[in-house]
Design a protein around this motif. Sequence first.
Motif, PDB file in Angstrom:
ATOM      1  N   UNK A 103       0.831  -1.203   0.000  1.00 30.23           N
ATOM      2  CA  UNK A 103       0.000   0.000   0.000  1.00 30.23           C
ATOM      3  C   UNK A 103       0.866   1.253   0.000  1.00 30.23           C
ATOM      4  N   UNK A 104       1.921   1.229   0.772  1.00 32.10           N
ATOM      5  CA  UNK A 104       2.823   2.378   0.869  1.00 32.10           C
ATOM      6  C   UNK A 104       3.459   2.677  -0.492  1.00 32.10           C
ATOM      7  N   UNK A 105       3.892   1.646  -1.166  1.00 33.23           N
ATOM      8  CA  UNK A 105       4.556   1.825  -2.466  1.00 33.23           C
ATOM      9  C   UNK A 105       3.580   2.290  -3.537  1.00 33.23           C
ATOM     10  N   UNK A 106       2.384   1.724  -3.541  1.00 36.75           N
ATOM     11  CA  UNK A 106       1.403   2.160  -4.534  1.00 36.75           C
ATOM     12  C   UNK A 106       0.941   3.591  -4.251  1.00 36.75           C
ATOM     13  N   UNK A 107       0.840   3.961  -2.987  1.00 34.88           N
ATOM     14  CA  UNK A 107       0.487   5.339  -2.637  1.00 34.88           C
ATOM     15  C   UNK A 107       1.547   6.323  -3.127  1.00 34.88           C
ATOM     16  N   UNK A 108       2.785   5.851  -3.224  1.00 32.11           N
ATOM     17  CA  UNK A 108       3.882   6.697  -3.721  1.00 32.11           C
ATOM     18  C   UNK A 108       3.906   6.743  -5.249  1.00 32.11           C
ATOM     19  N   UNK A 109       2.981   6.048  -5.880  1.00 30.57           N
ATOM     20  CA  UNK A 109       2.882   6.096  -7.340  1.00 30.57           C
ATOM     21  C   UNK A 109       3.623   5.010  -8.072  1.00 30.57           C
ATOM     22  N   UNK A 110       4.158   4.030  -7.338  1.00 33.43           N
ATOM     23  CA  UNK A 110       4.914   2.960  -7.976  1.00 33.43           C
ATOM     24  C   UNK A 110       4.007   1.774  -8.317  1.00 33.43           C
ATOM     25  N   UNK A 111       4.332   1.086  -9.399  1.00 33.04           N
ATOM     26  CA  UNK A 111       3.684  -0.176  -9.705  1.00 33.04           C
ATOM     27  C   UNK A 111       4.411  -1.280  -8.949  1.00 33.04           C
TER      28      UNK A 111
END
Length: 240
Positions: free
Chosen positions: A48-56
């Motif tokens: 969730x943290x990584x996707x919130x940062x815009x990463x796939x």
Amino acid sequence: MNTLPIIALDFPNREDAQQFLSTFPKEEQLFVKVGMELFYKEGPSIVQELTDQGHEVFLDLKLHDIPNTVYRAMKNLGKLGVAITNVHAAGGSEMMKVAKEGLLEGAQSIRSQVKPQLIAVTQLTSTSEQSMQAEQLIPHSLHESVLHYAKLTETAGLDGVVCSALEAKWIHEQTSTDFVCLTPGIRLLTDAKGDQQRVVTPNQARGLTADYIVVGRPITQAKSPYEKYQEIKSLWNEEN
């Protein structure tokens, strides 16, 4: 072909992973792999943290269990908004079919805008033909085993396989045009192979028709990770 190399975040915890990512420009959108080490330490929140940062995110957990267990696990993973996740093809066609069902059901339950891809591991890139024959008791060539698993995966309705780039062209010749080959074991000519057996360079992987490449240590252990990432990205997108 995906234009972004997938960076393997093979770190022991969130702090180390985020420290590594802090060496990249904040606006840079990346494609990253979260594997067992990081996921088992931090759980779903790291995704969730990584996707919130815009990463796939490619969630690399390689599920392999009875069909019902894998179906239920995939239903949960589908709720995380991952772009790609995987199973072991050795789990069989029924396991793979219900894994795809569970993954899509999970994604639909959160009304995800991204339809996650499910791919299957054929033979690990750390596996040699000799070890496969001796330890798995498969009396065929590594090439034959990989192709067999790829065809089984396609028949089960999955989106593609994890394989060595050395096998990608053969797989594409015997599967549909949209069947993807995601390929780890990527090294530059100056890099040590480590525990990988079947390795190629980024531009070789492109020439061999790989659709995705996963790169870990050549980037994560570099003195200047962002510069190394840009070098690998350039080679991956280089016209042959």
